[in-house]
Design a protein around this motif. Structure first.
Motif, short mmCIF file in Angstrom:
data_model
loop_
_atom_site.label_atom_id
_atom_site.label_comp_id
_atom_site.label_asym_id
_atom_site.label_seq_id
_atom_site.Cartn_x
_atom_site.Cartn_y
_atom_site.Cartn_z
N TYR A 1 74.69 71.11 42.69
CA TYR A 1 75.18 69.84 42.13
C TYR A 1 76.40 69.56 42.64
N LEU A 2 76.73 69.64 44.18
CA LEU A 2 78.00 68.98 44.64
C LEU A 2 77.77 67.71 45.11
N VAL A 3 78.61 66.87 44.71
CA VAL A 3 78.36 65.15 45.08
C VAL A 3 80.01 64.62 45.02
N ASP A 4 79.97 63.73 45.80
CA ASP A 4 81.50 63.03 45.80
C ASP A 4 81.56 62.45 44.40
N GLU A 5 82.83 62.57 43.89
CA GLU A 5 83.22 62.05 42.55
C GLU A 5 82.97 60.55 42.31
N SER A 6 82.79 59.72 43.21
CA SER A 6 82.58 58.37 43.16
C SER A 6 81.16 58.09 42.62
N TYR A 7 80.29 58.99 42.93
CA TYR A 7 78.93 59.07 42.42
C TYR A 7 78.54 59.57 41.11
N SER A 8 79.51 60.63 40.69
CA SER A 8 79.16 61.22 39.32
C SER A 8 80.12 60.59 38.14
N LYS A 9 81.26 59.99 38.70
CA LYS A 9 82.23 59.23 37.73
C LYS A 9 81.37 58.36 36.70
N PRO A 10 80.94 57.34 37.13
CA PRO A 10 80.15 56.69 36.03
C PRO A 10 79.50 57.29 34.93
N TYR A 11 78.77 58.57 35.36
CA TYR A 11 78.02 59.14 34.41
C TYR A 11 78.91 59.99 33.39
N VAL A 12 80.10 60.70 34.14
CA VAL A 12 81.07 61.25 33.24
C VAL A 12 81.80 60.19 32.26
N ASP A 13 82.02 59.17 32.83
CA ASP A 13 82.61 58.19 31.97
C ASP A 13 81.58 57.66 30.90
N ALA A 14 80.45 57.70 31.14
CA ALA A 14 79.33 57.32 29.97
C ALA A 14 79.23 58.36 29.04
N GLY A 15 79.79 59.80 29.17
CA GLY A 15 79.80 60.76 28.03
C GLY A 15 78.67 61.83 28.89
N VAL A 16 78.11 61.58 29.76
CA VAL A 16 76.93 62.68 30.35
C VAL A 16 78.07 63.93 30.91
N PRO A 17 77.65 65.08 30.38
CA PRO A 17 78.10 66.30 30.59
C PRO A 17 78.30 66.62 32.30
N LYS A 18 79.44 67.03 32.99
CA LYS A 18 79.51 67.16 34.17
C LYS A 18 78.27 67.49 35.13
N THR A 19 77.63 68.71 34.73
CA THR A 19 76.63 69.16 35.52
C THR A 19 75.69 68.11 35.70
N MET A 20 75.12 67.40 34.64
CA MET A 20 74.14 66.42 34.58
C MET A 20 74.67 65.06 35.44
N ALA A 21 75.92 64.93 35.14
CA ALA A 21 76.56 63.97 35.85
C ALA A 21 76.37 64.02 37.38
N ASN A 22 76.76 65.32 37.92
CA ASN A 22 76.66 65.26 39.31
C ASN A 22 75.33 65.49 39.67
N PHE A 23 74.09 66.00 38.86
CA PHE A 23 72.88 65.76 39.40
C PHE A 23 72.35 64.29 39.20
N TYR A 24 72.86 63.51 38.60
CA TYR A 24 72.67 62.11 38.32
C TYR A 24 73.16 61.14 39.65
N GLY A 25 74.58 61.65 40.07
CA GLY A 25 75.30 61.08 41.03
C GLY A 25 74.47 61.68 42.35
N MET A 26 74.05 62.85 42.55
CA MET A 26 72.94 63.18 43.74
C MET A 26 71.93 62.15 43.92
#
Length: 166
Positions: free
Chosen positions: A109-134
């Motif tokens: 689940y490696l992805v640029d932070e620009s893709y995962s950050k909106p999910y992290v900011d919405a309270g999604v746990p980091k691993t799932m935020a990275n998955f959603y970002g991918m």
């Protein structure tokens, strides 16, 4: 026979971009199975044992037509960018089969932070935020390639099939 072999017999050119996962050695490589243009990582995922040492999804070395080549950017972006170049290649009028097989979304689940950050900011746990970002990155790239097909006049006569195993 494989689909690219059958399509080749019918006059198509075929390209694969991403994950092959059906063998890294002759006679199981994609170029041995009908693909004319091959850009893949080794093994079943970027960074796995058969892949190039230290590949980590960003600015990696992949195998293009049997030779290793360094690429800039995130792996998913590379697969789609190179597939788009294939669609616009020297065989402009030849029918084509482009197989874009992303290794994302997949562990680690490696992805640029620009893709995962909106999910992290919405309270999604980091691993799932990275998955959603991918997934978001894949969605963006699919949209770009569909738009490119339209721009070059190939969308009307192209069948697009989207499937996933993750």
């Amino acid at each position: 026979s494989t689909l690219p072999e059958l399509l080749g017999d019918a006059g198509y050119t075929s390209g694969i971009f991403g994950k092959w996962h059906l063998g890294d050695n002759y006679p199981f490589r994609p170029q041995d199975r009908g693909f004319d243009e091959v850009l893949i990582h080794g093994g079943g995922g970027v960074g796995q044992t058969p892949d190039v040492w230290n590949n980590d999804y960003f600015d990696d070395t992949y195998e293009r037509n049997g030779k290793f080549e360094k690429f800039e950017g995130y792996c998913t972006d590379v697969w789609f960018r190179e597939a788009a170049a294939f669609l616009e290649g020297e065989n402009d009028d030849r029918p084509f089969f482009a197989y874009v097989s992303t290794n994302a979304p997949h562990h680690p689940y490696l992805v640029d932070e620009s893709y995962s950050k909106p999910y992290v900011d919405a309270g999604v746990p980091k691993t799932m935020a990275n998955f959603y970002g991918m997934v978001t990155c894949i969605d963006e790239n699919v949209g770009q390639i569909l738009a490119r097909l339209e721009e070059i006049g190939k969308r009307e006569n192209t069948i697009v099939i989207f499937m996933t195993d993750n």
